[in-house]
Scaffold this motif. Sequence first.
Motif, PDB file in Angstrom:
ATOM      1  N   PRO A 120     -14.783 -10.285   3.256  1.00 18.84           N
ATOM      2  CA  PRO A 120     -14.485  -8.960   2.690  1.00 18.84           C
ATOM      3  C   PRO A 120     -13.170  -8.996   1.906  1.00 18.84           C
ATOM      4  CG  PRO A 120     -14.154  -8.968   5.055  1.00 18.84           C
ATOM      5  CD  PRO A 120     -14.748 -10.292   4.702  1.00 18.84           C
ATOM      6  N   ILE A 121     -13.032  -8.066   0.990  1.00 20.16           N
ATOM      7  CA  ILE A 121     -11.835  -7.996   0.155  1.00 20.16           C
ATOM      8  C   ILE A 121     -10.670  -7.466   0.997  1.00 20.16           C
ATOM      9  CG2 ILE A 121     -10.781  -6.875  -1.834  1.00 20.16           C
ATOM     10  CD1 ILE A 121     -13.552  -6.802  -3.093  1.00 20.16           C
ATOM     11  N   VAL A 122      -9.560  -8.191   0.977  1.00 18.08           N
ATOM     12  CA  VAL A 122      -8.362  -7.799   1.709  1.00 18.08           C
ATOM     13  C   VAL A 122      -7.314  -7.373   0.692  1.00 18.08           C
ATOM     14  CG1 VAL A 122      -6.571  -8.574   3.287  1.00 18.08           C
ATOM     15  CG2 VAL A 122      -8.897  -9.438   3.542  1.00 18.08           C
ATOM     16  N   LYS A 123      -6.814  -6.157   0.825  1.00 16.70           N
ATOM     17  CA  LYS A 123      -5.836  -5.632  -0.125  1.00 16.70           C
ATOM     18  C   LYS A 123      -4.402  -5.931   0.292  1.00 16.70           C
ATOM     19  CE  LYS A 123      -8.799  -1.876  -1.662  1.00 16.70           C
ATOM     20  NZ  LYS A 123      -8.946  -0.435  -1.796  1.00 16.70           N
ATOM     21  N   LYS A 124      -4.216  -6.496   1.479  1.00 14.20           N
ATOM     22  CA  LYS A 124      -2.885  -6.807   1.986  1.00 14.20           C
ATOM     23  C   LYS A 124      -2.402  -8.109   1.356  1.00 14.20           C
ATOM     24  CE  LYS A 124      -0.515  -7.100   6.411  1.00 14.20           C
ATOM     25  NZ  LYS A 124      -0.726  -7.041   7.860  1.00 14.20           N
ATOM     26  N   THR A 125      -1.163  -8.122   0.886  1.00 13.20           N
ATOM     27  CA  THR A 125      -0.605  -9.303   0.246  1.00 13.20           C
ATOM     28  C   THR A 125      -0.274 -10.358   1.299  1.00 13.20           C
ATOM     29  OG1 THR A 125       1.118 -10.122  -1.214  1.00 13.20           O
ATOM     30  CG2 THR A 125       1.745  -8.378   0.280  1.00 13.20           C
ATOM     31  N   SER A 126      -0.374 -11.617   0.920  1.00 15.51           N
ATOM     32  CA  SER A 126      -0.066 -12.703   1.843  1.00 15.51           C
ATOM     33  C   SER A 126       1.404 -13.099   1.775  1.00 15.51           C
ATOM     34  CB  SER A 126      -0.943 -13.915   1.553  1.00 15.51           C
ATOM     35  OG  SER A 126      -0.732 -14.349   0.231  1.00 15.51           O
ATOM     36  N   ASP A 127       2.121 -12.644   0.750  1.00 11.86           N
ATOM     37  CA  ASP A 127       3.540 -12.930   0.605  1.00 11.86           C
ATOM     38  C   ASP A 127       4.340 -12.039   1.554  1.00 11.86           C
ATOM     39  OD1 ASP A 127       6.011 -13.764  -0.269  1.00 11.86           O
ATOM     40  OD2 ASP A 127       5.919 -12.712  -2.195  1.00 11.86           O
ATOM     41  N   LYS A 128       5.027 -12.643   2.535  1.00 14.51           N
ATOM     42  CA  LYS A 128       5.730 -11.894   3.577  1.00 14.51           C
ATOM     43  C   LYS A 128       6.893 -11.070   3.015  1.00 14.51           C
ATOM     44  CE  LYS A 128       3.222 -13.506   6.894  1.00 14.51           C
ATOM     45  NZ  LYS A 128       2.244 -12.690   7.554  1.00 14.51           N
ATOM     46  N   GLU A 129       7.621 -11.614   2.042  1.00 14.29           N
ATOM     47  CA  GLU A 129       8.757 -10.886   1.465  1.00 14.29           C
ATOM     48  C   GLU A 129       8.278  -9.656   0.693  1.00 14.29           C
ATOM     49  OE1 GLU A 129      11.057 -13.565  -0.880  1.00 14.29           O
ATOM     50  OE2 GLU A 129      11.427 -14.928   0.800  1.00 14.29           O
ATOM     51  N   LYS A 130       7.239  -9.823  -0.083  1.00 15.77           N
ATOM     52  CA  LYS A 130       6.690  -8.708  -0.860  1.00 15.77           C
ATOM     53  C   LYS A 130       6.132  -7.633   0.070  1.00 15.77           C
ATOM     54  CE  LYS A 130       3.467  -7.659  -4.575  1.00 15.77           C
ATOM     55  NZ  LYS A 130       2.471  -8.200  -5.510  1.00 15.77           N
ATOM     56  N   LEU A 131       5.473  -8.058   1.166  1.00 16.22           N
ATOM     57  CA  LEU A 131       4.936  -7.114   2.138  1.00 16.22           C
ATOM     58  C   LEU A 131       6.056  -6.322   2.802  1.00 16.22           C
ATOM     59  CD1 LEU A 131       2.431  -6.042   3.625  1.00 16.22           C
ATOM     60  CD2 LEU A 131       2.786  -7.867   5.300  1.00 16.22           C
ATOM     61  N   ALA A 132       7.151  -6.987   3.154  1.00 13.78           N
ATOM     62  CA  ALA A 132       8.289  -6.305   3.773  1.00 13.78           C
ATOM     63  C   ALA A 132       8.901  -5.287   2.816  1.00 13.78           C
ATOM     64  CB  ALA A 132       9.341  -7.318   4.209  1.00 13.78           C
ATOM     65  N   LYS A 133       8.985  -5.625   1.524  1.00 11.49           N
ATOM     66  CA  LYS A 133       9.509  -4.691   0.525  1.00 11.49           C
ATOM     67  C   LYS A 133       8.594  -3.491   0.357  1.00 11.49           C
ATOM     68  CE  LYS A 133      12.121  -8.016  -2.203  1.00 11.49           C
ATOM     69  NZ  LYS A 133      12.249  -8.708  -3.500  1.00 11.49           N
ATOM     70  N   GLN A 134       7.272  -3.737   0.363  1.00  9.55           N
ATOM     71  CA  GLN A 134       6.316  -2.635   0.247  1.00  9.55           C
ATOM     72  C   GLN A 134       6.425  -1.695   1.449  1.00  9.55           C
ATOM     73  OE1 GLN A 134       2.581  -4.705  -0.090  1.00  9.55           O
ATOM     74  NE2 GLN A 134       2.654  -4.751  -2.330  1.00  9.55           N
ATOM     75  N   GLN A 135       6.548  -2.264   2.655  1.00 10.30           N
ATOM     76  CA  GLN A 135       6.677  -1.448   3.859  1.00 10.30           C
ATOM     77  C   GLN A 135       7.973  -0.640   3.836  1.00 10.30           C
ATOM     78  OE1 GLN A 135       6.339  -4.372   6.953  1.00 10.30           O
ATOM     79  NE2 GLN A 135       4.092  -4.269   6.984  1.00 10.30           N
ATOM     80  N   GLU A 136       9.075  -1.285   3.422  1.00 11.18           N
ATOM     81  CA  GLU A 136      10.371  -0.605   3.355  1.00 11.18           C
ATOM     82  C   GLU A 136      10.348   0.534   2.337  1.00 11.18           C
ATOM     83  OE1 GLU A 136      14.845  -1.757   1.895  1.00 11.18           O
ATOM     84  OE2 GLU A 136      13.688  -3.282   2.990  1.00 11.18           O
ATOM     85  N   LYS A 137       9.736   0.299   1.190  1.00 16.60           N
ATOM     86  CA  LYS A 137       9.651   1.325   0.142  1.00 16.60           C
ATOM     87  C   LYS A 137       8.801   2.503   0.613  1.00 16.60           C
ATOM     88  CE  LYS A 137       8.273   1.982  -4.658  1.00 16.60           C
ATOM     89  NZ  LYS A 137       7.673   1.372  -5.855  1.00 16.60           N
ATOM     90  N   PHE A 138       7.682   2.219   1.300  1.00 15.67           N
ATOM     91  CA  PHE A 138       6.802   3.277   1.785  1.00 15.67           C
ATOM     92  C   PHE A 138       7.501   4.123   2.859  1.00 15.67           C
ATOM     93  CE2 PHE A 138       3.422   5.025   4.437  1.00 15.67           C
ATOM     94  CZ  PHE A 138       2.596   5.571   3.487  1.00 15.67           C
TER      95      PHE A 138
END
Length: 112
Positions: A28-46
């Motif tokens: 299935p298509i996963v929309k979550k990024t595999s890059d940990k730094e980018k994911l942390a920035k997205q979570q912090e921004k949200f």
Amino acid sequence: MKNYRLSSGTKEHYTSLADLREAWGMKPIVKKTSDKEKLAKQQEKFVSKHICRACGQPMTFIHGNVMACKNLKCKGIEIKREDKEGNVITSYINSCEILNEKGAEIANNIFN
């Protein structure tokens, strides 16, 4: 996949690409990024967009479409009212926020 009346040369009929992926055994298509730094920035921004009205700390994602304050020192939003004798009664309610459909989808993608 819905049941359709198929012609003589047709074996299967798919109504969506998700059904097609499943039938062919693809992931299935996963929309979550595999890059940990980018994911942390997205979570912090949200999280920075959803602030508790009582203590000013960022709220945390609970589940589904709910963001709530997890600060242990935060009592909640203060509400003052008067009773019949004129005494001021102070009560507190939890600070939470209901996300719209798009916000809930984004939160589920970056936090789960």
